[in-house]
Design an enzyme around this catalytic site. Structure first.
Site, mmCIF file in Angstrom:
data_model
loop_
_atom_site.group_PDB
_atom_site.id
_atom_site.type_symbol
_atom_site.label_atom_id
_atom_site.label_comp_id
_atom_site.label_asym_id
_atom_site.label_seq_id
_atom_site.Cartn_x
_atom_site.Cartn_y
_atom_site.Cartn_z
ATOM 1 N N HIS A 1 -1.796 -5.276 -2.906
ATOM 2 C CA HIS A 1 -2.441 -4.404 -3.875
ATOM 3 C C HIS A 1 -1.444 -3.649 -4.715
ATOM 4 O O HIS A 1 -0.690 -3.051 -4.550
ATOM 5 C CB HIS A 1 -3.078 -3.311 -3.232
ATOM 6 C CG HIS A 1 -3.741 -2.236 -3.819
ATOM 7 N ND1 HIS A 1 -4.663 -2.609 -4.907
ATOM 8 C CD2 HIS A 1 -3.861 -1.027 -3.833
ATOM 9 C CE1 HIS A 1 -5.272 -1.452 -5.283
ATOM 10 N NE2 HIS A 1 -4.447 -0.300 -4.874
ATOM 11 N N ASP B 1 -0.941 -1.364 -7.993
ATOM 12 C CA ASP B 1 -1.617 -0.461 -8.754
ATOM 13 C C ASP B 1 -0.991 -0.485 -10.202
ATOM 14 O O ASP B 1 0.210 -0.399 -10.587
ATOM 15 C CB ASP B 1 -1.154 1.062 -8.272
ATOM 16 C CG ASP B 1 -2.043 1.220 -7.045
ATOM 17 O OD1 ASP B 1 -3.426 1.334 -6.876
ATOM 18 O OD2 ASP B 1 -1.488 1.726 -6.083
ATOM 19 N N ASP C 1 -9.424 -0.504 -3.312
ATOM 20 C CA ASP C 1 -8.941 0.980 -3.201
ATOM 21 C C ASP C 1 -9.620 2.025 -3.992
ATOM 22 O O ASP C 1 -9.464 3.168 -3.571
ATOM 23 C CB ASP C 1 -7.480 1.138 -3.723
ATOM 24 C CG ASP C 1 -6.560 2.146 -3.477
ATOM 25 O OD1 ASP C 1 -6.787 2.631 -2.525
ATOM 26 O OD2 ASP C 1 -5.562 2.356 -4.235
ATOM 27 N N HIS D 1 -7.820 2.693 -11.307
ATOM 28 C CA HIS D 1 -8.404 3.922 -10.326
ATOM 29 C C HIS D 1 -7.523 4.896 -10.177
ATOM 30 O O HIS D 1 -7.631 5.719 -9.406
ATOM 31 C CB HIS D 1 -8.725 3.307 -8.795
ATOM 32 C CG HIS D 1 -7.901 2.543 -8.135
ATOM 33 N ND1 HIS D 1 -7.723 1.088 -8.434
ATOM 34 C CD2 HIS D 1 -6.894 2.738 -7.284
ATOM 35 C CE1 HIS D 1 -6.682 0.577 -7.640
ATOM 36 N NE2 HIS D 1 -6.422 1.721 -6.832
#
Length: 980
Positions: free
Chosen positions: A48, A50, A172, A422
């Site tokens: 994951h 970001d 997430d 996000h």
């Protein structure tokens, strides 16, 4: 007729285009075999990544500033590809195209070919595929569609059908919006997986085996158009406890040499079997999924794969001893395929997954408002980008390379795409990362300004320098402050004409304004407020504002000429008295003469009248020392230490300006809270322009500032909010539609995201509030609607960001000042959408003003429309952007829900050949929503809900050039065009 995606020729076949000779590769079936009589455990290796959070996008990609967080995405992709090539059994999924795009551009042709082979064989699978994994609470649907389109287009053009993601993957984001599910369904995704949902909801779904469900994400679109299979992952997005083998993990590796003292295979297998069997008890089929990875993992992929290889080998070896567990490398699409083959019925969900709480006092509802200045800047940037895209098309090739240099829209597109992440527009990043997001948007706009100037020069025939004034909200524009004569070009990005108020900072006392036809326009000069003088901090020196209203044609511009009148009359003066009423031909607004506060609102057309009081309050943010929980308020979490907010002032000092163009009541509540209640002559909406900050913290108390509207409307606990700016959802205090809520936070637990509007209503009256950015709000008391405007906090909320939300800047070192607008309308519920839908649309896509000093040259084209005629009121032109040299991408949407309007909730037909004034449409092909697949080739899994709803009415297919839009339908077209 088949049309080639690559050359847009109709001389093509499904296999090979005979014009550009592009062949279509057939993807290999890549899923490992499962065993029907066993529990199949699908291991999904993933990372994951970001797109900015604790570090900037660049820092994450390069592995810079590892003192903040050890993470380097380029090394992750290097390492994963190397390990996949070593063992054909291994699988990996990748999500964030913004990072993959960078990495891909740096690879050699041989490495690119190897990666293509991995993709073709399904060993490297892209999921989601957008430029980023967007937030779901604070994003506008138009920006989400754009960021998905840019990411999916790159994958499509690079890898073809084998690179097309089949699964949406939002592991997430902090709560999940119904509109996102609707968009994903219309983008062709077969399913959607996420990791976070309310802890009480999860407990209920585990008990009922409803962690996999069918989400019906629209009440207007005919099922299954917006139906999306949705799965809730078992461990968020982390591996099971004890099975993390990244270089930053502390779990022991699998030690499988029996001659060694620390041999642990038996223990590992036993623990894994226990976890797998326990997980199977709360899911519905004999297939379960485990995410094997986490934040920025697989920088040394060998650690993960070496242990996963062993895990699969030793667990499956137990089958000879009677074990019924089968472990395999898998991907989300392979797992979803098995669930589809199970041919079961699934529980049906029609609401959304907000708000999200991970414990009794931990509601993630603060980020709905966090960093309100960045949220507003993102929304303005979206409007500017749409204008930039449109003018690139309407102005033709000259827009990209014209008299003002080389312009481009791509820089802005990528900056806006990153901002949807996000931890971007959500406001949950570190301060230096928030600054970087804003810097990227500013840089993108600089590129677009050149394009816009080139395009307007081509359309108007005038190549004079255009001035952009980006700080008009605080009355700063050096040109208008000093010039004696100038022109204002008003570009309208909407497909219908608009009337819009203009306020320009000036130092003269009287001006004349004429429109594109030379007719005089009613205008006046009013003094700049003392609050604005203070906010702009010597960035501008105008003492007055010139106010007038303009009209701009659809998808076009109109030019207004402004001239200083020497020795003219003095400006309108502000009277220091408490007003009792202001009104225009549509609305009447009353005030309490003793307090200076609003007291009532009336619609003069419908003869409606309600009591309406409005004031400002602040919640004392918890510092974590409350009884029962150590949770403080922070960037993510809203937790007031009391259910009763502090009122800032029970009275307002006021000044009043009453003119034929605008009426204003300027209210002052405290040194850090003020407002202008404003009513323009031709407006059906009351404007509340609020200015809040710097929030004082010398009392060591964090503050969460709200405005509250208290009315006589009888709401019975219900209110309504939008979902990503599109469909409206009903909310009820202390209630969740699909599970029994045990409320532990009476304020934060009743807050919802408001992306563009919210309303309260009864059988007679509906009060709608249109916002200019994403904010959080709720209806805590009957007849009341509160909206959080600004937050300043002194503690971190322990969700990873590691710093308090305490924004300052070089201009405001003592704390950030934020200014915004709320627009209020009062209508009968039956017709309210006819007012608030176009009003919200105007607020999202505002006219762009450009200025030219002095006289204009003769024969300058002062007015232009890119459309032959305005679109009907129900139709919104969502996208018009250049696709390649001779084709453009067009999205048209029906912007009303099926039940909203007697007039506008009907199907509407548009003729694509009779749409544009400057474009000749030569060919058309329809795409899915994300423009990465032909609409007629889009095939999705069919799923069976437990409780089937009757289908809505269907309509006949339109004629060749005519397209019909039904309520809430978005249709996407690729048009082959010539400039007329």
């Amino acid at each position: 007729m088949n049309i080639c995606r690559h050359c847009f020729s109709c001389d093509s076949s499904r296999v090979r285009c005979t014009v550009c000779v592009h062949s279509v590769f057939v993807c290999v079936q890549s899923c490992h075999a499962t065993k029907p009589n066993m529990l199949n455990v699908h291991l999904v290796p993933h990372t994951h990544d970001d797109v900015g959070w604790l570090k900037t996008v660049d820092q994450y990609y390069y592995g810079d500033r590892n003192n903040i967080q050890h993470a380097g995405v380029q090394y992750i992709l290097d390492s994963v590809v190397d390990q996949l090539l070593k063992n054909p059994d291994r699988r990996f999924i990748y999500v964030e195209t913004a990072f993959f795009y960078r990495w891909w551009k740096q690879q050699s042709s041989s490495m690119q070919q190897a990666v293509k082979q991995l993709v073709n064989e399904g060993r490297l699978e892209f999921v989601n595929g957008g430029w980023c994994m967007s937030d779901e609470a604070t994003t506008h649907y138009s920006a989400v569609i754009d960021q998905m389109t840019i990411g999916l287009r790159f994958l499509n053009e690079t890898f073809g059908p084998c690179g097309r993601p089949r699964v949406a993957w939002h592991i997430d984001p902090f709560g999940h919006a119904r509109e996102h599910a609707s968009m994903f369904a219309q983008m062709g995704f077969d399913g959607f997986f996420f990791g976070r949902l309310d802890y009480q909801d999860r407990a209920h779904r585990m008990m009922e085996k409803e962690q996999e469900l069918l989400w019906r994400a629209s009440d207007s679109l005919t099922p299954p158009v917006a139906d999306l299979f949705t799965g809730i992952l078992p461990n968020g997005y982390n591996p099971p406890e004890g099975f993390c083998w990244d270089q930053l993990c502390s779990d022991p590796p699998i030690r499988d040499d029996p001659d060694l003292e620390d041999y642990n295979v038996d223990d590992v297998v036993a623990r894994f079997l226990l976890i797998a069997n326990s997980q199977s008890l709360v899911y519905k089929t004999n297939h379960i999924i485990m995410t094997m990875g986490s934040d920025f993992q697989y920088e040394n992929a060998n650690l993960w794969y070496k242990n996963l290889d062993k895990l699969i080998h030793y667990v499956n070896a137990q089958q000879t001893n009677g074990s019924r567990v089968n472990v395999l490398y898998s991907t989300p699409s392979c797992y979803l395929q098995e669930l589809h083959r199970a041919n079961l019925t699934w529980s049906l969900k029609t609401d959304d997954f907000f708000p999200y709480a991970d414990d009794a006092h931990d509601f993630w509802t603060g980020y709905f408002t966090s960093r309100p200045a960045l949220k507003r800047y993102e929304r303005i940037s979206n409007s500017n980008l749409q204008t930039c895209n449109q003018l690139e098309v309407l102005g033709g090739p000259t827009s990209r390379k014209g008299p003002f240099g080389k312009g481009d829209s791509q820089t802005m597109k990528k900056a806006m795409a990153v901002a949807q992440h996000h931890d971007a527009v959500s406001g949950t990043e570190k301060q230096h990362v928030a600054n970087d997001y804003a810097r990227r948007l500013a840089n993108g706009w600089q590129h677009c300004k050149v394009l816009v100037s080139n395009s307007l020069a081509a359309l108007s025939g005038l190549s004079a320098e255009r001035i952009y004034c980006d700080n008009l909200n605080i009355s700063v524009c050096p040109l208008t402050e000093s010039s004696k004569k100038f022109s204002v070009n008003v570009y309208n990005p909407l497909a219908r004409p608009v009337t819009w108020p203009i306020r320009l900072p000036v130092n003269g006392t009287a001006y004349s304004v004429s429109d594109a036809k030379g007719k005089p326009v009613d205008c006046l000069v009013v003094p700049v407020s003392e609050v604005t003088h203070g906010v702009r901090r010597r960035r501008g020196f105008a003492v007055n504002e010139l106010v007038f209203q303009v009209q701009a044609p659809p998808l076009g511009y109109s030019t207004y000429t402004v001239s200083l009148i020497q020795g003219g009359p003095p400006p309108a003066s502000a009277q220091p008295r408490g007003p009792t009423m202001i009104q225009n031909k549509f609305l009447q607004v009353t005030f309490d003469p003793d307090t200076g506060l609003l007291s009532g609102l009336s619609n003069l057309e419908t003869k409606q009248s309600i009591k309406l009081t409005q004031n400002f309050y602040w919640y004392n943010a918890s510092d974590g020392n409350n009884a029962g929980s150590r949770q403080p308020s922070g960037a993510y979490i809203f937790r007031p230490n009391s259910s009763t907010p502090f009122i800032i002032s029970r009275t307002a000092k006021t000044q009043t300006i009453l003119t034929s163009v605008v009426q204003e009541v300027r209210q002052w509540f405290a040194p850090w809270v003020s407002q202008v209640v404003r009513l323009y002559a031709d407006s059906r909406a009351l404007e509340l322009e609020w200015t809040v900050g710097p929030l004082p913290i010398d009392d060591s108390l964090g503050k969460e500032v709200i405005t509250r509207l208290d009315t006589s409307i009888k709401t019975s606990g219900y209110f309504y909010t939008d979902s990503n700016g599109r469909e409206m959802l009903q909310r009820k205090k202390d209630f969740r539609p699909t599970w029994n809520l045990k409320q532990s936070e009476p304020i934060a637990g009743n807050y919802y995201p408001i992306n563009s509007r919210a309303y309260i209503k009864d059988d007679v009256d509906q009060l709608t509030v249109v916002t200019d950015r994403s904010q959080g709000g709720g209806s805590i008391q009957n007849g009341s609607l509160e909206i959080m405007l600004h937050r300043r906090l002194l503690y971190d909320d322990f969700r990873g960001v590691g710093e308090p939300l305490n924004e300052t800047s070089h201009i405001f070192p003592e704390g950030l000042v934020v200014r915004g607008r709320l627009l209020l309308t009062l209508d009968p519920p039956q017709t309210a959408a006819d007012t608030h839908r176009p009003l919200a649309e105007e607020t999202v896509l505002q006219p762009l003003l450009t200025f030219i000093d002095g006289d204009l040259k003769p024969n300058t084209q002062l007015e232009f429309s890119g459309l032959l005629a305005p679109l009907p009121p129900a139709v919104h032109l969502l996208t018009l952007s250049q696709w390649d040299e001779d084709s453009v991408l067009l999205r048209l949407e029906h912007q009303f829900q099926s039940w909203e309007s007697k007039v506008n909730s009907e199907p509407v037909t548009v003729n694509l050949q009779k749409l544009f004034s400057t474009l000749e449409v030569l060919g058309v092909a329809e795409l899915n929503l994300s423009a990465n697949q032909w609409k007629d080739e889009m095939k999705r899994f069919d799923w069976t809900p437990e409780k089937e709803k009757p289908l809505l009415k269907t309509y006949e297919d339109p004629a060749t050039w005519e397209v019909t839009l039904r309520p809430m339908e978005i249709r996407t077209f690729l048009l082959k065009v010539n400039l007329r």
